[in-house]
Write a protein that holds these residues in place. Structure first.
Motif, short mmCIF file in Angstrom:
data_model
loop_
_atom_site.label_atom_id
_atom_site.label_comp_id
_atom_site.label_asym_id
_atom_site.label_seq_id
_atom_site.Cartn_x
_atom_site.Cartn_y
_atom_site.Cartn_z
N TRP A 241 2.95 -4.39 -12.49
CA TRP A 241 3.84 -4.29 -11.35
C TRP A 241 3.35 -3.20 -10.40
CZ3 TRP A 241 6.93 -8.21 -10.77
CH2 TRP A 241 7.47 -8.88 -11.88
N LEU A 242 3.46 -3.47 -9.11
CA LEU A 242 3.14 -2.49 -8.09
C LEU A 242 4.34 -1.59 -7.82
CD1 LEU A 242 1.22 -4.78 -5.55
CD2 LEU A 242 0.26 -3.29 -7.32
N SER A 243 4.09 -0.45 -7.22
CA SER A 243 5.13 0.53 -6.92
C SER A 243 5.53 0.43 -5.45
CB SER A 243 4.60 1.94 -7.22
OG SER A 243 5.53 2.92 -6.82
N TYR A 244 6.82 0.29 -5.20
CA TYR A 244 7.34 0.18 -3.83
C TYR A 244 7.23 1.53 -3.12
CZ TYR A 244 10.76 -0.43 -0.06
OH TYR A 244 11.39 -0.48 1.16
N GLN A 245 6.66 1.51 -1.91
CA GLN A 245 6.44 2.74 -1.15
C GLN A 245 7.37 2.88 0.05
OE1 GLN A 245 4.03 5.11 -2.31
NE2 GLN A 245 4.47 3.68 -3.99
N GLY A 246 8.04 1.81 0.45
CA GLY A 246 8.94 1.89 1.58
C GLY A 246 8.64 0.83 2.63
N ARG A 247 9.39 0.89 3.71
CA ARG A 247 9.24 -0.07 4.79
C ARG A 247 8.24 0.44 5.82
NH1 ARG A 247 13.43 -3.59 6.67
NH2 ARG A 247 14.98 -2.21 5.77
N VAL A 248 7.37 -0.45 6.29
CA VAL A 248 6.43 -0.14 7.36
C VAL A 248 6.62 -1.22 8.42
CG1 VAL A 248 4.02 0.17 8.01
CG2 VAL A 248 4.79 0.87 5.73
N GLY A 249 7.30 -0.86 9.52
CA GLY A 249 7.66 -1.86 10.51
C GLY A 249 8.62 -2.86 9.90
N ASN A 250 8.28 -4.14 9.94
CA ASN A 250 9.10 -5.18 9.31
C ASN A 250 8.58 -5.59 7.94
OD1 ASN A 250 11.08 -5.49 11.35
ND2 ASN A 250 9.68 -6.74 12.56
N ASN A 251 7.69 -4.78 7.39
CA ASN A 251 7.06 -5.11 6.11
C ASN A 251 7.49 -4.11 5.03
OD1 ASN A 251 5.56 -6.97 7.67
ND2 ASN A 251 4.00 -5.39 8.07
N TYR A 252 7.27 -4.51 3.77
CA TYR A 252 7.36 -3.59 2.64
C TYR A 252 5.94 -3.24 2.21
CZ TYR A 252 12.35 -4.62 1.75
OH TYR A 252 13.71 -4.77 1.83
N ARG A 253 5.75 -1.98 1.82
CA ARG A 253 4.44 -1.54 1.33
C ARG A 253 4.52 -1.31 -0.18
NH1 ARG A 253 1.33 2.60 4.90
NH2 ARG A 253 0.95 0.58 5.93
N TRP A 254 3.47 -1.83 -0.89
CA TRP A 254 3.39 -1.72 -2.35
C TRP A 254 2.06 -1.11 -2.75
CZ3 TRP A 254 7.56 -3.24 -5.32
CH2 TRP A 254 8.55 -3.96 -4.64
N GLN A 255 2.08 -0.31 -3.82
CA GLN A 255 0.91 0.49 -4.20
C GLN A 255 0.49 0.25 -5.65
OE1 GLN A 255 0.85 4.98 -5.34
NE2 GLN A 255 0.70 4.91 -3.10
N TRP A 256 -0.83 0.20 -5.84
CA TRP A 256 -1.43 0.21 -7.18
C TRP A 256 -2.05 1.58 -7.38
CZ3 TRP A 256 -6.85 -1.98 -8.50
CH2 TRP A 256 -7.09 -1.87 -9.88
#
Length: 305
Positions: A241-256
């Protein structure tokens, strides 16, 4: 032995230090059958440290998987009888407003004194609007305990239908520097030399857009399932599972977090990887060097130390 401890779970009134008895004592119901592979799926995970997370929308008629870390409550782990384990941890899942109840073990024995966590799977009733969960550990020679959020149980919403599908993902970025600051763009291959290995952050991120979800007024990242798919030196595919980083514009950002992988103490030459996103756990939008259902060729992390 399993049925014995299931009975104990229903009659032992002892309360846990971490919480009281459930809001309502359950009546056990049989476990449901495995849902179809085309059915929307969601997972709720309970970790040590008394934290939990939801991955994917819990949808009417869909499949719900409960994953419970048995080291969350360890009081009964030394309970044995005649050289065999004599304890169990049961999950209780109740849907509202109908009150449909399901219960079953989340423990699987791998030896006389060894065990692993076992997923518990149920099908969501067609009239459900919410679901609550709690857990009970009992044994022959230990004090039984509830994990029930101090009697309030753990509630989660149920959706009438799955969210809209993923329509776009991309905008790769990350950090492989000492300042640990996100930078747009991502080299391929990513080269990890001795300096990066010892002194830098090591993470990759990418964004995803789901209409009505990532651009909604209230953030609900639990509705998006985001995973890294990777292979080490051509080995079998693994998923995390990736880690949720927050909203960027109208997108969600996810991190490995690449640093979380065993880079320093295992032998490896390269990781190949891609990200994938879903709102139903069945249909995935994959991004590698391309995007879409296939996502094109994988990206690469290359060892240089």
């Amino acid at each position: 032995m399993k049925s014995t401890w299931k009975t104990l779970a229903l009659v032992l009134p002892l309360l846990a230090a971490c919480g009281g008895a459930p809001a309502q004592e359950p009546t056990p119901a049989p476990e449901t059958q495995q849902a179809s592979l085309t059915t929307p799926t969601a997972t709720v995970r309970f970790f040590t440290g008394w934290t939990q997370e939801q991955r994917g929308a819990i949808v009417r008629g869909g499949q719900l998987t409960v994953e419970y870390d048995l080291y969350r409550m360890t009081d009964c782990h030394n309970s044995t009888y005649a050289g065999q384990q004599a304890w169990d941890t049961l999950a209780y899942v109740r849907f509202l407003p109908g009150g449909q109840m399901f219960s079953g073990s989340v423990k699987e024995a791998t030896g006389s004194t060894t065990f692993v966590s076992k997923p518990f799977v149920v099908t969501v009733p067609s009239d459900a609007t919410s679901v609550e969960m709690w857990f009970f550990t009992s044994g022959r020679t230990c004090t039984s305990r509830y994990d029930s959020n101090y009697g309030a149980n753990y509630p989660f919403p149920v959706e009438a239908q799955s969210p809209a599908a993923v329509v776009w993902a991309g905008d790769w970025g990350g950090s492989f520097s000492r300042d640990c600051v996100h930078r747009d763009g991502l080299a391929d291959p990513i080269v990890i030399d001795s300096y990066v290995m010892q002194r830098a952050c090591k993470w990759v991120d990418a964004d995803v857009y789901v209409p009505g979800v990532t651009d909604a007024a209230t953030a609900r990242p639990e509705l998006v399932q985001a995973q890294v798919e990777f292979s080490v030196d051509g080995g079998p595919l693994q998923y995390k599972w990736l880690s949720y980083q927050g909203r960027v514009g109208n997108n969600y950002r996810w991190q490995w977090n690449v640093a979380a992988e065993p880079l320093a103490y295992t032998t490896w030459a390269q990781y190949t990887f891609a990200f994938r996103y879903s709102t139903d756990g069945v249909n995935w939008y994959r991004i590698g060097l391309g995007a879409g259902p296939s996502g094109g060729a994988t990206r690469t992390v290359q060892r240089a130390f």
